[in-house]
Design a protein around this motif. Structure first.
Motif, PDB file in Angstrom:
ATOM      1  N   THR A 113       0.712  -6.577  -5.881  1.00 47.46           N
ATOM      2  CA  THR A 113      -0.182  -5.470  -6.214  1.00 47.46           C
ATOM      3  C   THR A 113       0.244  -4.217  -5.464  1.00 47.46           C
TER       4      THR A 113
ATOM      5  N   TYR B 249     -10.702  -3.847  -2.981  1.00 50.18           N
ATOM      6  CA  TYR B 249      -9.840  -4.799  -3.690  1.00 50.18           C
ATOM      7  C   TYR B 249      -9.875  -6.176  -3.011  1.00 50.18           C
TER       8      TYR B 249
ATOM      9  N   LEU C 203      -1.287  -0.492  -4.468  1.00 46.71           N
ATOM     10  CA  LEU C 203      -2.498   0.330  -4.489  1.00 46.71           C
ATOM     11  C   LEU C 203      -2.441   1.428  -3.435  1.00 46.71           C
TER      12      LEU C 203
ATOM     13  N   THR D 168       0.846  -1.183   0.000  1.00 42.92           N
ATOM     14  CA  THR D 168       0.000   0.000   0.000  1.00 42.92           C
ATOM     15  C   THR D 168       0.889   1.244   0.000  1.00 42.92           C
TER      16      THR D 168
ATOM     17  N   ARG E 157     -10.412   1.784  -0.860  1.00 42.97           N
ATOM     18  CA  ARG E 157      -9.830   1.120  -2.033  1.00 42.97           C
ATOM     19  C   ARG E 157      -9.252  -0.249  -1.697  1.00 42.97           C
TER      20      ARG E 157
ATOM     21  N   ARG F 287      -5.115   0.202  -9.608  1.00 42.42           N
ATOM     22  CA  ARG F 287      -3.961  -0.407  -8.961  1.00 42.42           C
ATOM     23  C   ARG F 287      -2.942  -0.787 -10.022  1.00 42.42           C
TER      24      ARG F 287
ATOM     25  N   ASP G 292      -1.428   5.818  -6.697  1.00 36.28           N
ATOM     26  CA  ASP G 292      -2.342   4.796  -7.210  1.00 36.28           C
ATOM     27  C   ASP G 292      -1.640   3.524  -7.699  1.00 36.28           C
ATOM     28  N   GLY G 293      -0.329   3.565  -7.813  1.00 30.26           N
ATOM     29  CA  GLY G 293       0.407   2.397  -8.281  1.00 30.26           C
ATOM     30  C   GLY G 293       1.762   2.843  -8.796  1.00 30.26           C
TER      31      GLY G 293
END
Length: 251
Positions: free
Chosen positions: A225, A238, A227, A169, A234, A246, A173-174
């Motif tokens: 991932t 997910y 994110l 995290t 969010r 993501r 956004d990624g």
């Protein structure tokens, strides 16, 4: 089993030492709840760790009483951050125990050499989520504590517990590359761009350092991932199976 790392940049102010985003931290318990009980949480230190380490160059050498006291000061403030996250999880009804790596890990040349994971394994089976902060385990070769980052710990735990996924995290956004958000990226594509990714300086290598750990996780055939934790709901969405913004890294 999922390993989720709570990014220091998502829960603390990058440019203001010892300033936490309490509104984000208070949501963490509810955000991760859909993953309970098959969950291990790690967390970075953000401005509760990096500025203090860099100010005294504690990531380079620890000599003299002032620096030895310095590592105690870092430990104190990181524990404060851990307690904030711990409180959020308990308030959300998630049984949680903090485990501090300096108490169960020995390093050699910055690599985990000896580790005792039975307590974590048993608490997991008991329905308790381990909460594991970045820390400074002792390095028997260098003769002093060294940093075991949240990224490194996430990789090691994911490999040991054969995680189905690792989630990092962030406060963005990624992964952005050439000003574009990457939605999906294969391991081979990441290898091609990793040295071109811009990164900010911190005590553990910034984004580029994180991506090196992502590659190691992908080498274990575990997807990763990225994110944004600062966007309410969010992570929870997910984990509940909904489509969200993501970056997904594919082995």
């Amino acid at each position: 089993m999922r390993v989720i790392k709570i990014g220091g940049s998502a829960v603390t102010h990058k440019k203001e030492p010892l300033k936490a985003y309490d509104d984000v931290i208070k949501r963490i318990g509810e955000e991760v709840k859909p993953a309970y009980p098959n969950l291990i949480l790690t967390h970075g230190t953000g401005s509760y760790g990096h500025p203090l380490v860099l100010k005294q160059n504690l990531h380079i050498t620890i000599e003299g009483s002032e620096k030895i006291l310095g590592i105690s000061n870092v430990k104190y403030w990181v524990n404060e951050l851990t307690q904030k996250i711990f409180r959020s999880l308990v308030d959300a009804g998630i049984p949680t125990f903090p485990f501090h790596p300096s108490s169960f890990i020995i390093l050699e040349n910055d690599t985990i050499k000896d580790i005792f994971l039975e307590p974590i394994e048993r608490f997991l089976k008991f329905g308790v989520v381990p909460l594991i902060p970045a820390d400074g385990p002792f390095d028997r070769v260098k003769g002093m504590p060294r940093i075991a980052s949240g990224d490194y710990l996430s990789y090691y735990l994911a490999r040991h517990f054969k995680a189905e996924e690792v989630i990092f995290t962030l406060d963005v956004d990624g992964l952005y590359y050439r000003d574009q958000l990457i939605r999906n990226m294969k391991k081979s594509e990441l290898e091609d761009i990793i040295e071109k990714v811009e990164t900010e300086i911190d005590a553990t290598g910034g984004m580029r350092g994180k991506l090196h750990w992502v590659l190691k996780i992908l080498n274990e055939k575990i997807p990763v991932t990225f994110l944004n934790l600062t966007t309410p709901g969010r992570l929870k969405d997910y984990l509940s199976g909904k489509e969200v913004i993501r970056t997904r890294f594919i082995p």
